[in-house]
Design a protein around this motif. Structure first.
Motif, PDB file in Angstrom:
ATOM      1  N   LYS A  23      -0.734  11.773   5.537  1.00 23.61           N
ATOM      2  CA  LYS A  23       0.278  10.772   5.831  1.00 23.61           C
ATOM      3  C   LYS A  23       0.851  10.976   7.236  1.00 23.61           C
ATOM      4  O   LYS A  23       1.125  10.022   7.965  1.00 23.61           O
ATOM      5  N   GLU A 216      -3.590   6.801 -11.235  1.00 23.01           N
ATOM      6  CA  GLU A 216      -4.483   5.709 -10.882  1.00 23.01           C
ATOM      7  C   GLU A 216      -5.714   6.275 -10.187  1.00 23.01           C
ATOM      8  O   GLU A 216      -5.609   7.112  -9.294  1.00 23.01           O
ATOM      9  N   ASN A 368      -4.417   3.360   0.787  1.00 21.72           N
ATOM     10  CA  ASN A 368      -3.379   4.054   0.018  1.00 21.72           C
ATOM     11  C   ASN A 368      -2.528   4.940   0.913  1.00 21.72           C
ATOM     12  O   ASN A 368      -1.294   4.963   0.812  1.00 21.72           O
ATOM     13  N   TRP A 373       1.035   5.780  -0.463  1.00 19.21           N
ATOM     14  CA  TRP A 373       0.751   5.982  -1.885  1.00 19.21           C
ATOM     15  C   TRP A 373      -0.196   7.159  -2.080  1.00 19.21           C
ATOM     16  O   TRP A 373      -0.905   7.570  -1.158  1.00 19.21           O
ATOM     17  N   SER A 420       1.739  -3.484 -11.728  1.00 12.18           N
ATOM     18  CA  SER A 420       0.514  -3.164 -10.994  1.00 12.18           C
ATOM     19  C   SER A 420      -0.048  -4.375 -10.247  1.00 12.18           C
ATOM     20  O   SER A 420      -0.940  -4.213  -9.415  1.00 12.18           O
ATOM     21  N   ARG A 423       0.843  -4.204  -6.510  1.00 12.35           N
ATOM     22  CA  ARG A 423       0.241  -2.973  -5.985  1.00 12.35           C
ATOM     23  C   ARG A 423      -1.261  -3.155  -5.781  1.00 12.35           C
ATOM     24  O   ARG A 423      -1.811  -2.824  -4.722  1.00 12.35           O
ATOM     25  N   ARG A 427      -3.595  -3.444  -2.225  1.00 12.72           N
ATOM     26  CA  ARG A 427      -4.804  -2.645  -1.981  1.00 12.72           C
ATOM     27  C   ARG A 427      -5.987  -3.543  -1.635  1.00 12.72           C
ATOM     28  O   ARG A 427      -6.723  -3.310  -0.673  1.00 12.72           O
TER      29      ARG A 427
END
Length: 440
Positions: A23, A216, A368, A373, A420, A423, A427
């Motif tokens: 990150k 996930e 992600n 995430w 979801s 989300r 993605r």
């Protein structure tokens, strides 16, 4: 740099672990991608309303009018995004048809194939009807498999259009009308999907999101789906003569030997096999669908016929062929005065894991990371059933499970987690936008 500063840096890296390091070095979302994410948030309620409309229209595989009705709901949705839409009826396979939608981009980026399906396992008489919400949980026939996936797909595409990232993307959408029970012959039922796979550089499957212990997960492999039908015949006569040279063991004992040998001799990694239906006696016949057996007999008559039907699932074409050959060899070892035949039907091919699909999962994990995430690991293929993406796996790398998170698929408790929806749409939209900018 002093030794003290080096030690502090080493300690911070150790505490942070790899996700923190990733990150810290991430470029983050571009301004266009930030607009995509904002558009997903703004469009989520409309996507939920569309999902409810889709679920409220029954589209069981054997309800062709219902399947086509869902296609008619979706056609203007894709047309509004600049897609050319075609409904391809499939009466020659005994099914409703398939919806194809094509968006022409600038012709330089990856050609993206999006795969979902219109049908569900719930026929009009299933007793499971209508969309309802319990907080952020949606319940209804096909809410997860796969109408939720279609809702994710459209929310992602709408967000891309709003943010300006759709215009350059070359995208083909295939929504089949018979994923839950492919029409026959399979070669005709999936011919157009296979052609679409040959045109594509990447395939994205919008069935349910994978989970493992609450995490996930990404999925890059699906196993095959094959059926087998076993017919055993033997000599008939009074039960007092069973196991004699003239009567032998009878059809039912031979069937039991074969099934027992399957259980002890076939097991290997990534293989499952099942016996779904068994019957035998003086008379035994399948119905037209081979989902029922009508049998009759007496306790003092050696049965001349026995029937069984089941499935087996594999991770590679080589494994399918090897397991089929071993099954045939087991069947060929007849007990005295018996004979047997085994018919194997290959319905869904396997989608074996590939380096290209793993690289595609890595691209998704870049998304992600830039969203802040958790990274997604690779789920065990034993946790995924068969699916349409397997028909294109020989020609294109792909990702599985871009649809909604949910539970109890194919049951009267099928549900989906609406949290979801945005989300997964983020993605999908960000991944498609980046692929569209990646040279072929």
């Amino acid at each position: 740099m002093s030794l003290f500063r080096i030690s502090i840096l080493a300690l911070l890296l150790a505490l942070c672990a790899s996700p923190c390091v990733a990150k810290a070095s991430a470029p983050g979302l571009t301004p266009a991608e930030q607009r995509v994410a904002a558009a997903v948030n703004a469009g989520t309620n409309a996507a939920i309303a569309l999902l409810a409309r889709l679920v409220n229209q029954n589209s069981g595989t054997y309800n062709p009018a219902g399947v086509e009705a869902v296609a008619k709901v979706l056609t203007p949705e894709f047309e509004a995004l600049g897609f050319e839409v075609e409904w391809k009826p499939m009466p020659h396979t005994g099914r409703a048809g398939h919806l194809f939608a094509t968006h022409a981009g600038n012709g330089t980026g990856k050609r993206i194939l999006l795969i979902g399906h219109l049908d569900t396992v719930f026929e009009p008489d299933s007793g499971f009807d209508g969309f309802r919400r319990e907080g952020n949980i949606a319940i209804g026939p096909g809410v997860g498999d796969d109408k939720g996936g279609v809702a994710v797909m459209l929310l992602a595409l709408r967000a891309m259009q709003a943010a300006g990232t759709l215009k350059d993307a070359d995208i083909e959408v295939v929504l089949t009308g018979d994923e839950e029970d492919v029409g026959s012959p399979v070669e005709q039922a999936r011919a157009d999907l296979i052609k679409a796979g040959k045109r594509a550089d990447v395939a994205l499957d919008f069935e349910n999101l994978s989970h493992d212990n609450g995490q996930e997960m990404g999925a890059i492999a699906r196993r095959s789906s094959n059926t087998w039908t076993l017919t055993v015949r033997g000599q008939s006569g009074h039960s007092s003569g069973i196991f004699s040279e003239s009567l032998g063991d009878g059809a039912v004992f031979e069937l039991a030997r074969i099934l027992s040998a399957f259980r002890t001799e076939l097991p290997e990694p990534n293989l499952t096999f099942n016996v779904g239906l068994v019957g035998g006696g003086q008379e035994a016949t399948f119905d037209a669908s081979k989902s029922r057996i009508q049998a009759s007999g007496k306790d003092n008559i050696v049965p001349p016929i026995a029937l069984a039907r089941g499935d087996f699932r594999t991770l590679s074409i080589e494994q399918t062929k090897r397991v089929g050959a071993r099954m045939q060899a087991i069947v060929a070892r007849h007990l005295p005065r018996t004979d047997a035949t085994l018919e194997i039907e290959e319905h869904y091919p396997p989608m074996a894991p590939t380096a290209g699909s793993r690289a595609l999962l890595a691209r998704l994990n870049e998304v992600n990371r830039d969203l802040g995430w958790a990274l997604m690991g690779e789920v065990d293929p034993l946790q995924r059933g068969a699916g349409d993406i397997s028909f294109v796996a020989a020609d294109v790398d792909g990702l599985i499970g871009l649809g909604l998170a949910g539970s109890a698929s194919h049951t009267l408790k099928e549900s989906a987690d609406l949290d979801s929806l945005p989300r997964q749409a983020k993605r999908a939209a960000l991944l498609m936008g980046r692929l569209a900018q990646t040279p072929r």
